[in-house]
Motif scaffolding. Sequence first.
Motif, short mmCIF file in Angstrom:
data_model
loop_
_atom_site.label_atom_id
_atom_site.label_comp_id
_atom_site.label_asym_id
_atom_site.label_seq_id
_atom_site.Cartn_x
_atom_site.Cartn_y
_atom_site.Cartn_z
N GLY A 15 0.83 -1.21 0.00
CA GLY A 15 0.00 0.00 0.00
C GLY A 15 0.86 1.25 0.00
N ARG A 18 0.43 5.51 -2.02
CA ARG A 18 -0.16 6.80 -1.60
C ARG A 18 -0.29 6.82 -0.07
NH1 ARG A 18 -6.45 5.50 -3.09
NH2 ARG A 18 -7.02 4.84 -0.99
N GLY A 19 -0.73 7.94 0.45
CA GLY A 19 -1.10 8.07 1.86
C GLY A 19 0.05 7.77 2.82
N GLY A 21 1.43 4.95 3.54
CA GLY A 21 2.44 4.04 2.96
C GLY A 21 3.49 4.80 2.17
N ARG A 40 -2.02 -2.55 -4.93
CA ARG A 40 -3.06 -2.98 -5.87
C ARG A 40 -3.26 -1.94 -6.96
NH1 ARG A 40 -8.72 -3.79 -2.99
NH2 ARG A 40 -8.38 -1.56 -2.74
N VAL A 62 -2.92 -7.93 -1.95
CA VAL A 62 -2.44 -8.66 -0.77
C VAL A 62 -3.45 -9.69 -0.28
CG1 VAL A 62 -0.89 -6.81 0.01
CG2 VAL A 62 -3.24 -6.93 0.92
N GLY A 90 -4.37 -1.36 3.45
CA GLY A 90 -5.59 -1.58 4.24
C GLY A 90 -6.78 -0.88 3.61
N ILE A 139 0.92 -2.58 10.26
CA ILE A 139 0.17 -1.38 10.67
C ILE A 139 -1.23 -1.80 11.13
CG2 ILE A 139 -0.67 0.91 10.04
CD1 ILE A 139 2.38 0.77 9.85
N SER A 141 -4.16 -0.34 14.22
CA SER A 141 -4.86 0.93 14.42
C SER A 141 -5.31 1.00 15.88
CB SER A 141 -6.09 0.98 13.51
OG SER A 141 -6.95 2.03 13.90
N TYR A 154 -13.36 -3.57 10.47
CA TYR A 154 -12.04 -2.93 10.49
C TYR A 154 -11.39 -3.11 11.86
CZ TYR A 154 -8.58 0.87 10.19
OH TYR A 154 -7.41 1.60 10.20
N VAL A 185 -3.60 6.55 15.84
CA VAL A 185 -4.95 7.14 15.82
C VAL A 185 -5.16 7.79 14.45
CG1 VAL A 185 -5.13 7.55 18.30
CG2 VAL A 185 -4.10 9.31 16.84
N1 LIG Z 1 -5.51 7.20 7.91
C1 LIG Z 1 -5.66 6.98 9.20
O1 LIG Z 1 -6.14 7.83 9.95
C2 LIG Z 1 -5.20 5.65 9.78
C3 LIG Z 1 -5.20 5.49 11.19
C4 LIG Z 1 -4.77 4.27 11.72
C5 LIG Z 1 -4.35 3.24 10.88
N2 LIG Z 1 -4.37 3.43 9.52
C6 LIG Z 1 -3.90 2.33 8.66
O2 LIG Z 1 -2.78 2.78 7.92
C7 LIG Z 1 -2.73 2.10 6.66
C8 LIG Z 1 -2.67 3.12 5.52
O3 LIG Z 1 -3.80 3.96 5.59
P1 LIG Z 1 -4.02 5.23 4.62
O4 LIG Z 1 -4.84 6.20 5.37
O5 LIG Z 1 -2.73 5.65 4.03
O6 LIG Z 1 -4.96 4.55 3.50
P2 LIG Z 1 -5.07 4.84 1.92
O7 LIG Z 1 -6.42 4.32 1.54
O8 LIG Z 1 -4.71 6.24 1.59
O9 LIG Z 1 -3.93 3.88 1.31
C9 LIG Z 1 -4.04 2.49 1.36
C10 LIG Z 1 -3.18 1.89 0.26
O10 LIG Z 1 -3.35 0.46 0.32
C11 LIG Z 1 -3.60 -0.02 -0.99
N3 LIG Z 1 -4.39 -1.24 -0.94
C12 LIG Z 1 -5.68 -1.36 -0.52
N4 LIG Z 1 -6.09 -2.63 -0.67
C13 LIG Z 1 -5.03 -3.32 -1.19
C14 LIG Z 1 -4.85 -4.68 -1.57
N5 LIG Z 1 -5.84 -5.59 -1.47
N6 LIG Z 1 -3.64 -5.06 -2.05
C15 LIG Z 1 -2.64 -4.14 -2.18
N7 LIG Z 1 -2.78 -2.84 -1.86
C16 LIG Z 1 -3.96 -2.43 -1.37
C17 LIG Z 1 -4.34 1.13 -1.70
O11 LIG Z 1 -4.26 1.00 -3.13
C18 LIG Z 1 -3.60 2.35 -1.15
O12 LIG Z 1 -2.47 2.68 -1.92
C19 LIG Z 1 -3.98 1.23 6.62
O13 LIG Z 1 -3.65 -0.08 7.04
C20 LIG Z 1 -4.91 1.88 7.63
O14 LIG Z 1 -5.85 1.00 8.16
C21 LIG Z 1 -4.79 4.61 8.96
#
Ligand SMILES: NC(=O)c1ccc[n+]([C@@H]2O[C@H](COP(=O)([O-])OP(=O)(O)OC[C@H]3O[C@@H](n4cnc5c(N)ncnc54)[C@H](O)[C@@H]3O)[C@@H](O)[C@H]2O)c1
Length: 247
Positions: A15, A18-19, A21, A40, A62, A90, A139, A141, A154, A185
Amino acid sequence: MTRGPLAGRVAVVTGGARGIGLGICRRLAQDGASVVIWDRDLAPFDAATAGFAPAALVPVDVANLASVERAYAGTVAKTGRIDILVNNAGVNGPVAPTWEYPPDAWDQVLAVDLTGVFYCCRAVIPGMRAAGYGRILNISSAAGKEGVQNIAAYAAAKAGVIGYTKSIARELVGSGVLVNSLAPVITETELFREMTAEHIASSKAKIPMGRFLTVPEIAAMVAWVVGPDCTFCTGFTFDLSGGRATY
Ligand SMILES: NC(=O)c1ccc[n+]([C@@H]2O[C@H](COP(=O)([O-])OP(=O)(O)OC[C@H]3O[C@@H](n4cnc5c(N)ncnc54)[C@H](O)[C@@H]3O)[C@@H](O)[C@H]2O)c1
Protein backbone atom coordinates in the motif's frame (compact mmCIF):
# COMPACT_ATOMS: atom_id res chain seq x y z
CA MET A 1 27.10 4.98 -2.24
CA THR A 2 23.83 5.25 -0.30
CA ARG A 3 24.21 6.29 3.33
CA GLY A 4 21.93 6.15 6.34
CA PRO A 5 20.89 3.65 8.98
CA LEU A 6 19.07 1.51 6.40
CA ALA A 7 21.78 1.54 3.72
CA GLY A 8 22.02 -1.85 2.05
CA ARG A 9 18.56 -2.93 3.25
CA VAL A 10 15.69 -3.84 0.92
CA ALA A 11 12.29 -2.74 2.24
CA VAL A 12 8.88 -3.73 0.86
CA VAL A 13 5.97 -1.46 1.80
CA THR A 14 2.49 -2.70 0.93
CA GLY A 15 0.00 0.00 0.00
CA GLY A 16 2.98 2.28 -0.58
CA ALA A 17 1.64 4.13 -3.62
CA ARG A 18 -0.16 6.80 -1.60
CA GLY A 19 -1.10 8.07 1.86
CA ILE A 20 0.68 6.78 4.94
CA GLY A 21 2.44 4.04 2.96
CA LEU A 22 3.97 6.58 0.60
CA GLY A 23 5.22 8.63 3.57
CA ILE A 24 6.79 5.47 5.02
CA CYS A 25 8.48 4.70 1.68
CA ARG A 26 9.86 8.24 1.48
CA ARG A 27 11.34 8.06 4.98
CA LEU A 28 12.86 4.57 4.52
CA ALA A 29 14.41 5.74 1.23
CA GLN A 30 15.83 8.85 2.97
CA ASP A 31 17.35 6.51 5.55
CA GLY A 32 19.13 4.64 2.76
CA ALA A 33 16.87 1.63 2.06
CA SER A 34 16.06 0.33 -1.41
CA VAL A 35 12.29 0.63 -1.34
CA VAL A 36 9.90 -1.66 -3.22
CA ILE A 37 6.26 -0.60 -3.42
CA TRP A 38 3.64 -3.33 -3.47
CA ASP A 39 0.19 -1.93 -4.24
CA ARG A 40 -3.06 -2.98 -5.87
CA ASP A 41 -3.28 0.42 -7.52
CA LEU A 42 0.06 1.93 -8.50
CA ALA A 43 -1.48 4.82 -10.48
CA PRO A 44 -1.39 7.37 -7.61
CA PHE A 45 2.38 6.99 -7.32
CA ASP A 46 3.95 10.01 -8.99
CA ALA A 47 7.68 9.61 -9.54
CA ALA A 48 8.06 13.34 -10.16
CA THR A 49 6.76 14.38 -6.71
CA ALA A 50 7.65 11.30 -4.63
CA GLY A 51 11.10 12.58 -3.70
CA PHE A 52 12.73 9.17 -4.07
CA ALA A 53 13.19 6.48 -6.72
CA PRO A 54 11.72 3.09 -5.75
CA ALA A 55 13.77 0.00 -6.59
CA ALA A 56 10.56 -1.51 -8.03
CA LEU A 57 6.82 -0.92 -8.28
CA VAL A 58 4.99 -4.21 -8.03
CA PRO A 59 1.25 -4.68 -8.65
CA VAL A 60 -0.21 -6.98 -6.02
CA ASP A 61 -3.49 -7.76 -4.32
CA VAL A 62 -2.44 -8.66 -0.77
CA ALA A 63 -5.73 -10.51 -0.30
CA ASN A 64 -4.80 -12.97 -3.06
CA LEU A 65 -2.19 -15.59 -2.14
CA ALA A 66 -1.07 -16.29 -5.73
CA SER A 67 -0.68 -12.56 -6.36
CA VAL A 68 1.45 -12.16 -3.20
CA GLU A 69 3.63 -15.13 -4.15
CA ARG A 70 4.14 -13.66 -7.64
CA ALA A 71 5.06 -10.28 -6.14
CA TYR A 72 7.53 -11.95 -3.78
CA ALA A 73 9.21 -13.92 -6.59
CA GLY A 74 9.35 -10.86 -8.86
CA THR A 75 10.82 -8.69 -6.10
CA VAL A 76 13.49 -11.15 -5.05
CA ALA A 77 14.44 -11.72 -8.71
CA LYS A 78 15.16 -8.00 -8.88
CA THR A 79 16.58 -7.17 -5.43
CA GLY A 80 18.03 -10.49 -4.30
CA ARG A 81 16.25 -10.46 -0.95
CA ILE A 82 13.81 -8.64 1.33
CA ASP A 83 15.11 -7.42 4.72
CA ILE A 84 12.15 -5.32 5.81
CA LEU A 85 8.40 -5.74 5.28
CA VAL A 86 5.92 -3.05 6.26
CA ASN A 87 2.36 -4.36 6.00
CA ASN A 88 0.52 -1.09 5.50
CA ALA A 89 -2.11 -1.85 2.81
CA GLY A 90 -5.59 -1.58 4.24
CA VAL A 91 -9.21 -0.73 3.55
CA ASN A 92 -11.79 0.81 5.88
CA GLY A 93 -14.96 -0.85 4.60
CA PRO A 94 -18.47 0.52 5.06
CA VAL A 95 -19.73 2.39 8.12
CA ALA A 96 -22.78 0.55 9.52
CA PRO A 97 -23.98 -1.19 12.67
CA THR A 98 -23.29 -4.91 12.72
CA TRP A 99 -26.94 -5.89 12.06
CA GLU A 100 -26.81 -3.94 8.81
CA TYR A 101 -23.17 -4.64 7.91
CA PRO A 102 -22.97 -6.44 4.51
CA PRO A 103 -21.40 -9.91 4.99
CA ASP A 104 -19.42 -9.64 1.75
CA ALA A 105 -17.90 -6.35 2.95
CA TRP A 106 -16.95 -8.08 6.22
CA ASP A 107 -15.16 -10.80 4.23
CA GLN A 108 -13.38 -8.23 2.07
CA VAL A 109 -12.15 -6.10 5.01
CA LEU A 110 -10.87 -9.18 6.85
CA ALA A 111 -9.27 -10.47 3.63
CA VAL A 112 -7.25 -7.31 3.02
CA ASP A 113 -6.57 -6.06 6.54
CA LEU A 114 -5.84 -9.37 8.29
CA THR A 115 -5.40 -12.24 5.82
CA GLY A 116 -3.30 -9.97 3.57
CA VAL A 117 -0.87 -9.44 6.46
CA PHE A 118 -0.64 -13.22 6.92
CA TYR A 119 -0.04 -13.84 3.18
CA CYS A 120 2.74 -11.24 2.96
CA CYS A 121 4.44 -12.47 6.15
CA ARG A 122 4.14 -16.06 4.99
CA ALA A 123 5.82 -15.16 1.69
CA VAL A 124 8.79 -13.21 3.09
CA ILE A 125 9.58 -15.06 6.34
CA PRO A 126 11.35 -18.12 4.85
CA GLY A 127 13.91 -15.85 3.13
CA MET A 128 14.38 -13.80 6.30
CA ARG A 129 14.85 -16.93 8.40
CA ALA A 130 17.40 -18.26 5.94
CA ALA A 131 19.27 -14.93 6.08
CA GLY A 132 19.06 -14.81 9.88
CA TYR A 133 17.73 -11.24 9.67
CA GLY A 134 14.41 -9.53 9.14
CA ARG A 135 12.17 -6.75 10.38
CA ILE A 136 8.40 -6.88 9.94
CA LEU A 137 6.07 -4.09 10.97
CA ASN A 138 2.32 -4.51 10.68
CA ILE A 139 0.17 -1.38 10.67
CA SER A 140 -2.76 -1.91 13.01
CA SER A 141 -4.86 0.93 14.42
CA ALA A 142 -6.09 2.39 17.69
CA ALA A 143 -9.43 0.94 16.52
CA GLY A 144 -7.96 -2.54 17.01
CA LYS A 145 -7.15 -1.80 20.65
CA GLU A 146 -10.27 0.14 21.62
CA GLY A 147 -13.00 -1.02 19.23
CA VAL A 148 -15.01 1.54 17.26
CA GLN A 149 -18.74 1.43 16.67
CA ASN A 150 -19.98 0.98 13.08
CA ILE A 151 -16.61 -0.15 11.71
CA ALA A 152 -16.50 -3.48 13.53
CA ALA A 153 -14.92 -5.41 10.65
CA TYR A 154 -12.04 -2.93 10.49
CA ALA A 155 -11.57 -2.93 14.27
CA ALA A 156 -11.75 -6.75 14.41
CA ALA A 157 -9.20 -7.10 11.60
CA LYS A 158 -6.85 -4.60 13.24
CA ALA A 159 -7.22 -6.38 16.61
CA GLY A 160 -6.42 -9.58 14.73
CA VAL A 161 -3.24 -7.98 13.39
CA ILE A 162 -2.10 -7.34 16.98
CA GLY A 163 -2.72 -10.97 18.02
CA TYR A 164 -1.12 -12.28 14.84
CA THR A 165 1.95 -10.09 15.39
CA LYS A 166 2.40 -11.31 18.97
CA SER A 167 2.06 -14.93 17.84
CA ILE A 168 4.51 -14.91 14.95
CA ALA A 169 7.00 -12.83 16.93
CA ARG A 170 7.20 -15.77 19.33
CA GLU A 171 7.48 -18.28 16.48
CA LEU A 172 10.47 -16.28 15.22
CA VAL A 173 12.32 -15.63 18.48
CA GLY A 174 15.97 -16.50 18.00
CA SER A 175 15.77 -16.33 14.20
CA GLY A 176 16.96 -12.73 13.85
CA VAL A 177 13.49 -11.73 12.61
CA LEU A 178 11.62 -9.20 14.77
CA VAL A 179 7.90 -8.57 14.26
CA ASN A 180 6.03 -5.62 15.72
CA SER A 181 2.93 -3.60 15.01
CA LEU A 182 1.85 0.01 15.22
CA ALA A 183 -1.48 1.39 16.43
CA PRO A 184 -1.93 4.95 15.14
CA VAL A 185 -4.95 7.14 15.82
CA ILE A 186 -6.62 9.05 13.00
CA THR A 187 -3.98 10.68 10.84
CA GLU A 188 -3.97 13.83 8.79
CA THR A 189 -4.09 12.60 5.15
CA GLU A 190 -5.88 13.58 1.94
CA LEU A 191 -8.83 11.49 3.20
CA PHE A 192 -9.68 14.40 5.50
CA ARG A 193 -11.10 16.16 2.44
CA GLU A 194 -13.82 13.49 2.31
CA MET A 195 -14.81 13.83 5.99
CA THR A 196 -17.35 16.17 7.52
CA ALA A 197 -16.16 18.99 9.79
CA GLU A 198 -18.14 17.40 12.68
CA HIS A 199 -16.39 14.05 12.26
CA ILE A 200 -12.97 15.74 12.16
CA ALA A 201 -13.75 17.82 15.26
CA SER A 202 -15.06 14.86 17.29
CA SER A 203 -12.02 12.77 16.32
CA LYS A 204 -9.67 15.52 17.41
CA ALA A 205 -11.49 15.92 20.73
CA LYS A 206 -10.55 12.33 21.65
CA ILE A 207 -6.81 13.09 21.39
CA PRO A 208 -5.37 14.64 24.58
CA MET A 209 -2.65 16.50 22.65
CA GLY A 210 -5.46 18.27 20.77
CA ARG A 211 -4.10 17.72 17.28
CA PHE A 212 -3.92 14.96 14.69
CA LEU A 213 -1.10 12.55 14.07
CA THR A 214 0.90 13.31 10.91
CA VAL A 215 2.32 10.95 8.29
CA PRO A 216 5.98 11.96 8.96
CA GLU A 217 5.46 11.07 12.65
CA ILE A 218 4.27 7.58 11.66
CA ALA A 219 7.15 7.24 9.21
CA ALA A 220 9.67 8.24 11.88
CA MET A 221 8.44 5.55 14.25
CA VAL A 222 8.41 2.95 11.46
CA ALA A 223 12.00 3.88 10.60
CA TRP A 224 13.07 3.27 14.19
CA VAL A 225 11.18 -0.02 14.59
CA VAL A 226 12.60 -1.50 11.36
CA GLY A 227 16.02 0.08 11.87
CA PRO A 228 19.27 -1.04 13.50
CA ASP A 229 18.54 0.52 16.92
CA CYS A 230 15.49 -1.69 17.52
CA THR A 231 17.01 -4.95 18.74
CA PHE A 232 15.08 -5.99 21.86
CA CYS A 233 11.44 -5.36 20.92
CA THR A 234 9.38 -8.05 19.27
CA GLY A 235 5.68 -8.85 19.43
CA PHE A 236 4.95 -5.33 20.64
CA THR A 237 2.32 -2.88 19.47
CA PHE A 238 3.77 0.62 19.40
CA ASP A 239 1.38 3.39 20.17
CA LEU A 240 0.94 6.69 18.31
CA SER A 241 -2.00 8.28 20.05
CA GLY A 242 -1.17 11.77 21.36
CA GLY A 243 -1.80 10.54 24.90
CA ARG A 244 -5.09 8.73 24.13
CA ALA A 245 -3.93 5.13 24.59
CA THR A 246 -3.94 3.87 28.16
CA TYR A 247 -2.47 0.43 27.49
N1 LIG B 1 -5.51 7.20 7.91
C1 LIG B 1 -5.66 6.98 9.20
O1 LIG B 1 -6.14 7.83 9.95
C2 LIG B 1 -5.20 5.65 9.78
C3 LIG B 1 -5.20 5.49 11.19
C4 LIG B 1 -4.77 4.27 11.72
C5 LIG B 1 -4.35 3.24 10.88
N2 LIG B 1 -4.37 3.43 9.52
C6 LIG B 1 -3.90 2.33 8.66
O2 LIG B 1 -2.78 2.78 7.92
C7 LIG B 1 -2.73 2.10 6.66
C8 LIG B 1 -2.67 3.12 5.52
O3 LIG B 1 -3.80 3.96 5.59
P1 LIG B 1 -4.02 5.23 4.62
O4 LIG B 1 -4.84 6.20 5.37
O5 LIG B 1 -2.73 5.65 4.03
O6 LIG B 1 -4.96 4.55 3.50
P2 LIG B 1 -5.07 4.84 1.92
O7 LIG B 1 -6.42 4.32 1.54
O8 LIG B 1 -4.71 6.24 1.59
O9 LIG B 1 -3.93 3.88 1.31
C9 LIG B 1 -4.04 2.49 1.36
C10 LIG B 1 -3.18 1.89 0.26
O10 LIG B 1 -3.35 0.46 0.32
C11 LIG B 1 -3.60 -0.02 -0.99
N3 LIG B 1 -4.39 -1.24 -0.94
C12 LIG B 1 -5.68 -1.36 -0.52
N4 LIG B 1 -6.09 -2.63 -0.67
C13 LIG B 1 -5.03 -3.32 -1.19
C14 LIG B 1 -4.85 -4.68 -1.57
N5 LIG B 1 -5.84 -5.59 -1.47
N6 LIG B 1 -3.64 -5.06 -2.05
C15 LIG B 1 -2.64 -4.14 -2.18
N7 LIG B 1 -2.78 -2.84 -1.86
C16 LIG B 1 -3.96 -2.43 -1.37
C17 LIG B 1 -4.34 1.13 -1.70
O11 LIG B 1 -4.26 1.00 -3.13
C18 LIG B 1 -3.60 2.35 -1.15
O12 LIG B 1 -2.47 2.68 -1.92
C19 LIG B 1 -3.98 1.23 6.62
O13 LIG B 1 -3.65 -0.08 7.04
C20 LIG B 1 -4.91 1.88 7.63
O14 LIG B 1 -5.85 1.00 8.16
C21 LIG B 1 -4.79 4.61 8.96
